[in-house]
Design a protein around this motif. Structure first.
Motif, PDB file in Angstrom:
ATOM      1  N   PHE A 182     -10.008 109.112  78.234  1.00 26.23           N
ATOM      2  CA  PHE A 182     -10.193 107.858  78.152  1.00 26.23           C
ATOM      3  C   PHE A 182     -10.984 106.763  77.933  1.00 26.23           C
ATOM      4  N   GLY A 183     -12.401 107.227  77.265  1.00 23.46           N
ATOM      5  CA  GLY A 183     -13.262 106.966  76.880  1.00 23.46           C
ATOM      6  C   GLY A 183     -14.394 107.003  77.310  1.00 23.46           C
ATOM      7  N   LEU A 184     -15.748 106.871  77.292  1.00 25.89           N
ATOM      8  CA  LEU A 184     -16.917 107.019  77.531  1.00 25.89           C
ATOM      9  C   LEU A 184     -16.830 106.875  79.236  1.00 25.89           C
ATOM     10  N   ARG A 185     -17.643 107.361  79.711  1.00 24.85           N
ATOM     11  CA  ARG A 185     -17.399 107.559  81.931  1.00 24.85           C
ATOM     12  C   ARG A 185     -19.295 107.438  81.714  1.00 24.85           C
ATOM     13  N   GLY A 186     -19.678 106.524  82.988  1.00 27.03           N
ATOM     14  CA  GLY A 186     -20.776 106.388  83.075  1.00 27.03           C
ATOM     15  C   GLY A 186     -21.546 107.380  83.887  1.00 27.03           C
ATOM     16  N   PRO A 197     -19.329  93.302  77.128  1.00 25.22           N
ATOM     17  CA  PRO A 197     -18.047  93.623  78.382  1.00 25.22           C
ATOM     18  C   PRO A 197     -18.825  94.061  79.697  1.00 25.22           C
ATOM     19  N   PRO A 198     -18.389  93.637  80.711  1.00 23.35           N
ATOM     20  CA  PRO A 198     -19.029  93.797  82.139  1.00 23.35           C
ATOM     21  C   PRO A 198     -18.646  95.170  82.587  1.00 23.35           C
ATOM     22  N   GLN A 199     -17.945  96.053  81.942  1.00 22.43           N
ATOM     23  CA  GLN A 199     -18.296  97.150  82.423  1.00 22.43           C
ATOM     24  C   GLN A 199     -18.804  98.473  81.132  1.00 22.43           C
ATOM     25  N   GLU A 200     -21.126  98.602  81.874  1.00 23.54           N
ATOM     26  CA  GLU A 200     -21.521  99.089  81.126  1.00 23.54           C
ATOM     27  C   GLU A 200     -21.084 100.328  80.159  1.00 23.54           C
ATOM     28  N   HIS A 201     -20.222 101.123  80.716  1.00 20.63           N
ATOM     29  CA  HIS A 201     -19.755 103.115  80.175  1.00 20.63           C
ATOM     30  C   HIS A 201     -18.893 102.257  78.616  1.00 20.63           C
ATOM     31  N   ASN A 203     -16.496 114.263  71.022  1.00 18.40           N
ATOM     32  CA  ASN A 203     -15.566 114.143  72.039  1.00 18.40           C
ATOM     33  C   ASN A 203     -16.414 115.165  73.076  1.00 18.40           C
ATOM     34  N   GLU A 204     -17.102 115.224  73.765  1.00 19.35           N
ATOM     35  CA  GLU A 204     -17.162 116.576  74.442  1.00 19.35           C
ATOM     36  C   GLU A 204     -16.957 116.347  75.955  1.00 19.35           C
ATOM     37  N   PHE A 205     -15.830 117.158  76.085  1.00 27.00           N
ATOM     38  CA  PHE A 205     -15.138 117.124  76.783  1.00 27.00           C
ATOM     39  C   PHE A 205     -15.755 118.339  77.971  1.00 27.00           C
TER      40      PHE A 205
END
Length: 224
Positions: A139-143, A166-170, A186-188
């Motif tokens: 879903f996109g980079l997570r923090g 944007p407000p979300q750091e990640h 991408n490395e899940f």
């Protein structure tokens, strides 16, 4: 970089001086867990805290207590906060002797040896061009766990002032690194996370490098 040895990790966390994270970080620091297993580490806070031989670095130009007055605990660590932390990191350059820079939230159960194994094959390419960063979620980079090559951090240092915030750091970090020409890989297997909807994340039985979130010492230790 062209080194063929194990990847060297510089890891850091950001925490409030008051709140539930203090006990988590104290346990990690005094027991040698999480970021304190990395080759180099730093802890950033709104006050100088001492955990055994480890003292946190104060984030310059930022009042986290004032930030807290304007929102929930979870909303504190937004781009406005982490941009200040990243500014301090790139100014201090404590990461310079290392191959990778890793941001770890205190509520993340993190296993640096697993990350070193994962990164070993990426070492040569990580120093080319504008560097690389790892995307940890579909879903996109997570923090909870952010991983950038040293070259990518130098790229960030040279150009972060041009990035929108944007407000979300990640969201900010991923968009900024792409804008500046760093390669996204991408490395899940990096992160097993509730918000990334990883199946059975709370069981901590997969081979992911990290698991999130665990907000008490008891839950953290049970995950290990």
């Amino acid at each position: 970089t062209t080194t063929t040895g194990p990847p060297r990790l510089f890891c850091f966390s950001v925490m409030l001086a008051s709140g539930f994270e203090e006990s988590l970080v104290r346990m990690q620091a005094t027991s040698g867990k999480g970021i304190f297993v990395c080759d180099g580490s730093a802890l950033y806070s709104d006050a100088a805290l001492t955990f055994g031989a480890i003292t946190s670095k104060v984030v310059r130009g930022l009042d986290l207590a004032a930030q807290r007055a304007h929102g929930t605990f979870e909303s504190l660590f937004t781009t406005s906060v982490y941009a200040k932390v990243w500014e301090q990191i790139v100014e201090e350059r404590l990461y310079a002797p290392y191959d990778w820079v890793v941001k770890v939230e205190p509520t993340t159960v993190f296993f640096p040896p697993r990350l070193r194994t994962l990164l070993h094959g990426m070492l040569v390419g990580s120093g080319l061009g504008n560097g690389v960063f790892l995307n940890n979620c579909g879903f996109g980079l997570r923090g909870p766990l952010e991983v950038l090559s040293r070259r990518a951090v130098e790229t960030y240092k040279a150009g972060y002032a041009t990035c929108e915030r944007p407000p979300q750091e990640h969201v900010y970090l991923q968009a900024c690194m792409i804008k500046l020409g760093a390669e996204q890989v991408n490395e899940f297997s990096l992160l097993s996370d509730a918000e990334c909807r990883t199946p059975n994340w709370q069981a901590c039985q997969s081979e992911h490098s990290s698991f999130h979130p665990f907000k008490s010492v008891e839950a953290y230790l049970a995950c290990e």
